[in-house]
Design a protein around this motif. Sequence first.
Motif, PDB file in Angstrom:
ATOM      1  N   LEU A  66       0.685  -1.038  -0.246  1.00 31.43           N
ATOM      2  CA  LEU A  66       0.054  -0.354   0.251  1.00 31.43           C
ATOM      3  C   LEU A  66       0.784   1.468  -0.261  1.00 31.43           C
ATOM      4  O   LEU A  66       0.642   2.212  -0.173  1.00 31.43           O
ATOM      5  N   ALA A  67       2.260   1.017   1.486  1.00 34.19           N
ATOM      6  CA  ALA A  67       2.897   2.758   0.985  1.00 34.19           C
ATOM      7  C   ALA A  67       3.489   2.662  -0.882  1.00 34.19           C
ATOM      8  O   ALA A  67       4.199   3.836  -1.238  1.00 34.19           O
ATOM      9  N   GLY A  68       3.716   1.457  -1.364  1.00 34.03           N
ATOM     10  CA  GLY A  68       4.194   1.900  -2.558  1.00 34.03           C
ATOM     11  C   GLY A  68       3.617   2.404  -3.272  1.00 34.03           C
ATOM     12  O   GLY A  68       3.984   2.867  -4.807  1.00 34.03           O
ATOM     13  N   LYS A  69       2.003   2.199  -3.443  1.00 35.01           N
ATOM     14  CA  LYS A  69       0.747   2.951  -4.128  1.00 35.01           C
ATOM     15  C   LYS A  69       0.584   4.425  -3.398  1.00 35.01           C
ATOM     16  O   LYS A  69      -0.421   5.038  -4.201  1.00 35.01           O
ATOM     17  N   CYS A  70       0.538   4.313  -2.630  1.00 35.22           N
ATOM     18  CA  CYS A  70       0.492   6.117  -1.830  1.00 35.22           C
ATOM     19  C   CYS A  70       0.724   7.367  -2.097  1.00 35.22           C
ATOM     20  O   CYS A  70       1.055   8.221  -2.178  1.00 35.22           O
ATOM     21  N   TRP A  71       2.662   6.894  -1.293  1.00 39.66           N
ATOM     22  CA  TRP A  71       3.091   7.829  -1.299  1.00 39.66           C
ATOM     23  C   TRP A  71       3.810   9.029  -1.955  1.00 39.66           C
ATOM     24  O   TRP A  71       3.315   9.558  -2.472  1.00 39.66           O
ATOM     25  N   TYR A  72       3.659   8.311  -3.800  1.00 38.31           N
ATOM     26  CA  TYR A  72       3.791   9.023  -4.640  1.00 38.31           C
ATOM     27  C   TYR A  72       3.067   9.809  -5.399  1.00 38.31           C
ATOM     28  O   TYR A  72       2.796  10.670  -5.763  1.00 38.31           O
ATOM     29  N   LYS A  73       1.557   9.715  -4.496  1.00 42.45           N
ATOM     30  CA  LYS A  73       0.088  10.512  -4.607  1.00 42.45           C
ATOM     31  C   LYS A  73       0.143  11.917  -3.618  1.00 42.45           C
ATOM     32  O   LYS A  73      -0.954  12.627  -3.912  1.00 42.45           O
ATOM     33  N   VAL A  74       1.518  11.714  -3.108  1.00 41.27           N
ATOM     34  CA  VAL A  74       1.037  13.399  -2.145  1.00 41.27           C
ATOM     35  C   VAL A  74       1.427  14.444  -2.766  1.00 41.27           C
ATOM     36  O   VAL A  74       2.612  13.904  -3.454  1.00 41.27           O
ATOM     37  N   PRO A  75       0.404  15.190  -2.508  1.00 43.44           N
ATOM     38  CA  PRO A  75       0.693  16.586  -2.920  1.00 43.44           C
ATOM     39  C   PRO A  75       2.541  17.541  -3.154  1.00 43.44           C
ATOM     40  O   PRO A  75       2.982  16.962  -2.341  1.00 43.44           O
ATOM     41  N   VAL A  76       3.334  17.467  -4.756  1.00 41.49           N
ATOM     42  CA  VAL A  76       4.607  17.961  -4.586  1.00 41.49           C
ATOM     43  C   VAL A  76       4.080  19.601  -3.766  1.00 41.49           C
ATOM     44  O   VAL A  76       2.578  19.792  -4.797  1.00 41.49           O
ATOM     45  N   ILE A  77       5.043  20.033  -2.945  1.00 47.31           N
ATOM     46  CA  ILE A  77       4.608  21.517  -2.880  1.00 47.31           C
ATOM     47  C   ILE A  77       5.728  22.269  -3.635  1.00 47.31           C
ATOM     48  O   ILE A  77       5.531  22.938  -3.844  1.00 47.31           O
ATOM     49  N   LYS A  78       6.676  21.223  -3.509  1.00 47.21           N
ATOM     50  CA  LYS A  78       8.519  21.405  -4.861  1.00 47.21           C
ATOM     51  C   LYS A  78       8.983  21.310  -5.011  1.00 47.21           C
ATOM     52  O   LYS A  78       9.437  20.398  -4.440  1.00 47.21           O
ATOM     53  N   ALA A  79       9.527  21.451  -6.036  1.00 49.61           N
ATOM     54  CA  ALA A  79       9.984  20.122  -6.675  1.00 49.61           C
ATOM     55  C   ALA A  79      11.597  20.978  -7.034  1.00 49.61           C
ATOM     56  O   ALA A  79      12.024  22.382  -8.064  1.00 49.61           O
ATOM     57  N   LEU A  80      12.803  20.050  -6.414  1.00 49.98           N
ATOM     58  CA  LEU A  80      13.849  21.385  -6.028  1.00 49.98           C
ATOM     59  C   LEU A  80      15.135  21.099  -7.308  1.00 49.98           C
ATOM     60  O   LEU A  80      15.832  21.772  -8.013  1.00 49.98           O
TER      61      LEU A  80
END
Length: 136
Positions: A23-37
Amino acid sequence: MGARTEPAEMFGCDICFPDDIELAGKCWYKVPVIKALIAESHFSIKVRQCNSCGQRFVTVFAEMIDWQTGEDPQQCCALPITELEAARLLKAGSDAEAESIAESLGANRRSFSSFWPSGKGKSDVWSTGFLIGMHD
């Protein structure tokens, strides 16, 4: 949706950083980006923030070009970070500084890593700390 803790700090919720590795592998990348460094085609470092619990993460995508088979090995990592760590990252003045700061974070903190070597299947693992893989 309870947040999990390490001594005196909260790290994620069931939406952004669940205990179940699949589940973690499917969830973390869906967390919205606030800044691309750093946002390159084979390498990125991003700061993300969960809409549910407010947890911030630093995420890294690293890829090496496989000129032999065309199956480029990839690595993705997600590390929950503190507000102070997020502030340091968000103030980074260069790509090199952002990478250096990211590498220094969370030495004893649980992180998520996904590896996809050339010619092999993807594997997701819980790690400790943060490792930025080789990249082009």
